[in-house]
Structures are given as C-alpha cells and as structure tokens.
Design an enzyme around this catalytic site. Structure first.
Site, PDB file in Angstrom:
ATOM      1  N   SER A  72       4.999 -28.190 -31.479  1.00  0.00           N
ATOM      2  CA  SER A  72       4.407 -27.072 -32.215  1.00  0.00           C
ATOM      3  C   SER A  72       4.842 -27.105 -33.685  1.00  0.00           C
ATOM      4  O   SER A  72       4.617 -28.104 -34.372  1.00  0.00           O
ATOM      5  CB  SER A  72       4.778 -25.767 -31.503  1.00  0.00           C
ATOM      6  OG  SER A  72       3.982 -24.702 -31.959  1.00  0.00           O
ATOM      7  N   ASP A  90      -4.665 -24.861 -24.841  1.00  0.00           N
ATOM      8  CA  ASP A  90      -3.629 -24.308 -25.719  1.00  0.00           C
ATOM      9  C   ASP A  90      -4.145 -23.051 -26.413  1.00  0.00           C
ATOM     10  O   ASP A  90      -5.139 -23.099 -27.141  1.00  0.00           O
ATOM     11  CB  ASP A  90      -3.223 -25.364 -26.760  1.00  0.00           C
ATOM     12  CG  ASP A  90      -1.942 -25.006 -27.501  1.00  0.00           C
ATOM     13  OD1 ASP A  90      -1.752 -23.819 -27.821  1.00  0.00           O
ATOM     14  OD2 ASP A  90      -1.143 -25.921 -27.772  1.00  0.00           O
ATOM     15  N   HIS A  97       0.111 -24.128 -24.155  1.00  0.00           N
ATOM     16  CA  HIS A  97       1.064 -24.457 -25.228  1.00  0.00           C
ATOM     17  C   HIS A  97       2.417 -24.688 -24.576  1.00  0.00           C
ATOM     18  O   HIS A  97       3.277 -23.811 -24.546  1.00  0.00           O
ATOM     19  CB  HIS A  97       1.107 -23.312 -26.254  1.00  0.00           C
ATOM     20  CG  HIS A  97       1.728 -23.707 -27.558  1.00  0.00           C
ATOM     21  ND1 HIS A  97       1.204 -24.696 -28.356  1.00  0.00           N
ATOM     22  CD2 HIS A  97       2.822 -23.245 -28.217  1.00  0.00           C
ATOM     23  CE1 HIS A  97       1.952 -24.824 -29.449  1.00  0.00           C
ATOM     24  NE2 HIS A  97       2.942 -23.951 -29.379  1.00  0.00           N
TER      25      HIS A  97
END
Length: 227
Positions: free
Chosen positions: A122, A176, A208
C-alpha cells in the site's frame, strides 16, 4: 518533513539470515501498521540467505483520517485517482531518501545495491516503487503490493531516462476497496514503460490484503531474482 525526522524512533524489525547473508529485503508496511505487521509473513517465505528489514514509519497526522496520528510514511490527502494532490510529495521524498539510506547501509555488510531488494504494501509499496525508480543504480528488485506510483504519473518519464534494470514484481487484488484495482492497473501501465522486467499479477477476489497465494508467488519471484 521535520515531523518525520523527529518521530523516527522505533527500531526496525530485523529477521537475520539463517546462513551466510548474501541478500537483503527492506519492506515497508502500510498506513497505520508497524514493522511487526509484515515480519511474520515475510519470515515464512524468506530464503535462508536473506536478511529482512521491516522499519516502522514515524507517527504523522493523516489528513485522510481526520488528522489522527498514526504510523505513516507520508500524509495522504485523498484517495481520489483524479486528485493530483493526493499525496504529500515532500513526505514521499523524505521516505524515499530513508529507503535509499537503508539500501546504502547494507554496504557495510558487504552487499551492493544489486543484492538489496526493496518493497512494501500500500503506502509502503508506493514509497518502494518511487525509491526503485530514483535509485542511481540497479537494485536486486522491487516488490510492490496493492499500491500505486505517488505523485503525477507523467513526472516519471523525466525521472527515468533509460529503462531501469531493477526488476519489479507488482501485485493487486481485483476486489481492493482501498487502493482500487484500476489504480493498480494504471500504475502497472506506467511501470512497464519504465523498467525492463515487470511482472504484474492480479489476484481474483483479493481485497486490500495479502494472501498465501500471493506470498508464495513473492517467494518464487525473489528466489528467481536472487539466485
């Protein structure tokens, strides 16, 4: 970025190589996490010659989360793909320098940059991608998970003159809900024009997060690039 300087306090989690140390992975966690967050998963897939460094980000107020302080590599202003001011680029560049310094720090253990991989998840993946694009010589690789290129995509054409020799493994879940799959695809489109060796894997149904399948693919790819 004085705030970042002041807040770097927590020592990184270091997983030592279990035999002769011939390569290192520096891996950055996502927003609100710590170095511990990824240590277990990475420990389960690391080859015995690999040392893993999982630093913890400084505590920063994050605009996206109403100004609440949490471990963050830089401030995120929005997640809107069309907002050119999504990321605080001064903070991003501080974090990139931080990674570059960690890479250079491995030289005292006898490892040149070509034996050091960087990566992250991320926000941490975003930093690692930019760090890979801007490091002055080839790295062993970049593992960019569920992430994006921070800043304006067009800027990267100026940053990267010739195609880079650093191989990039990029992965994204198509479910996601934080960093959209579309943004991952847009990132992949840009990255493949910048590097010679780019692998982009889509994980159907993955949100995610990381999955065992993904970790297995990372393991295979790392061993391939480091052998």
């Amino acid at each position: 970025s004085l705030l970042q300087e002041m807040n770097v306090g927590i020592p990184p989690v270091v997983l030592k190589a279990s035999r002769t140390h011939t390569a290192t992975l520096i891996f950055l966690h996502g927003l609100g996490d710590t170095g511990m967050g990824w240590a277990g998963a990475l420990n389960s897939i690391k080859p015995d010659y690999l040392k893993v460094i999982c630093p913890t980000a400084p505590m920063l107020p994050v605009t996206l989360n109403g100004g609440a302080s949490m471990p963050a590599w830089y401030d995120i202003l929005s997640l809107d793909e069309n907002d050119t001011n999504r990321e605080d680029m001064e903070g991003v560049n501080w974090a990139v320098e931080f990674v570059h310094d960690l890479v250079k720090g491995e030289e005292k253990h006898g490892l040149g940059p070509d034996r050091v991989m960087i990566g992250g998840f991320s926000q941490g993946g975003a930093v690692s991608l930019r760090a890979a694009m801007t490091f002055p010589s080839p790295l062993a690789g970049c593992v960019a998970l569920s992430c994006y290129l921070p800043g304006k995509q067009g800027d990267y054409d100026n940053l990267v003159e010739d195609k880079l020799n650093t191989p990039v493994f990029q992965a994204h879940g198509d479910e996601d809900g934080v960093v959209s799959y579309k943004r991952g695809q847009m990132t992949a489109d840009v990255v493949q024009t910048l590097v010679k060796d780019h692998k982009f894997i889509t994980y159907p149904g993955m949100m995610h997060e990381a999955t065992m399948d993904e970790l297995q693919d990372i393991k295979t790819w790392m061993e391939q690039k480091l052998s």
